[in-house]
Design an enzyme around this catalytic site. Structure first.
Site, short mmCIF file in Angstrom:
data_model
loop_
_atom_site.label_atom_id
_atom_site.label_comp_id
_atom_site.label_asym_id
_atom_site.label_seq_id
_atom_site.Cartn_x
_atom_site.Cartn_y
_atom_site.Cartn_z
N ARG A 69 0.81 -1.22 0.00
CA ARG A 69 0.00 0.00 0.00
C ARG A 69 0.84 1.27 0.00
O ARG A 69 0.35 2.33 -0.36
CB ARG A 69 -1.02 -0.05 1.14
CG ARG A 69 -2.08 -1.14 0.88
CD ARG A 69 -3.11 -1.25 1.98
NE ARG A 69 -2.55 -1.55 3.28
CZ ARG A 69 -2.38 -2.78 3.77
NH1 ARG A 69 -2.72 -3.83 3.06
NH2 ARG A 69 -1.88 -2.95 4.96
N GLU A 106 4.04 -10.79 14.56
CA GLU A 106 3.41 -11.50 15.68
C GLU A 106 3.66 -13.00 15.60
O GLU A 106 3.85 -13.67 16.60
CB GLU A 106 1.90 -11.30 15.65
CG GLU A 106 1.40 -9.98 16.12
CD GLU A 106 -0.11 -9.93 16.01
OE1 GLU A 106 -0.78 -10.82 16.57
OE2 GLU A 106 -0.61 -9.00 15.37
#
Length: 186
Positions: A69, A106
């Site tokens: 993005r 994560e």
């Protein structure tokens, strides 16, 4: 440098163009989807113009857009400012020899890469991405660019999620972040 006329938008107006998708990609996450902003011509133009206004006299040589993005805002900004656009891609996406930087997620690790020879000691770059959350990807981009010998002028984001600590993480490596709007919470 003279920039084309554009419509300015308040942070609230920009936020109204960003869709929030609850529980994506996992329960409890409020995903801030900038594709609705990019799909609005006036919104897209306002973002690129706001960045161009801020950086038109920053003596930059290149814009580095973080996959994917960051490409949406970084490439048109580079065109508007007459600068090179350098994509920071995920591992294995560049066809030529590349330098890379691993970073933690994560659930594991990922890697950003930039073609060798695309940046060097003569370069002063702006890193562009859509959103600043924990700052891990941006930190990896800063480290990678510095390892290539270039200077990072600043990191620019459309959205800041201040509760996730990305700005402090960048500050810890002597890098400033500029954002156009912020959402409280995750």
């Amino acid at each position: 440098m003279t920039l084309p006329q554009h419509t300015t938008m308040t942070p609230e107006a920009l936020k109204s163009l960003i869709r929030t998708i609850p529980d994506y990609p996992s329960p409890g996450v409020m995903f801030r989807d900038i594709t609705t902003l990019a799909g609005d011509a006036a919104g897209l133009r306002a973002v690129v113009a706001a960045f161009a206004e801020r950086y038109c006299n920053a003596r930059l040589t290149a814009i580095v857009g973080i996959e994917a993005r960051g490409f949406i805002f970084g490439a048109p900004l580079a065109c508007m400012l007459g600068l090179a656009f350098i994509p920071a891609r995920k591992k294995g996406k560049l066809p030529g020899p590349a330098a890379g930087q691993d970073y933690a997620l994560e659930y594991g690790t990922d890697r950003l890469e930039i073609h060798l020879g695309s940046l060097g000691p003569h370069d002063r770059v702006l890193i562009v991405d859509d959103l600043l959350a924990t700052g891990g990807t941006a930190q990896a981009a800063v480290t990678l660019i510095r390892n290539l010998g270039a200077t990072v002028a600043e990191c620019a984001f459309v959205v800041d999620l201040p509760n996730l600590g990305g700005r402090a993480r960048l500050a810890a490596i002597d890098t400033t972040a500029f954002t156009l709007c912020a959402f409280d919470g995750d």
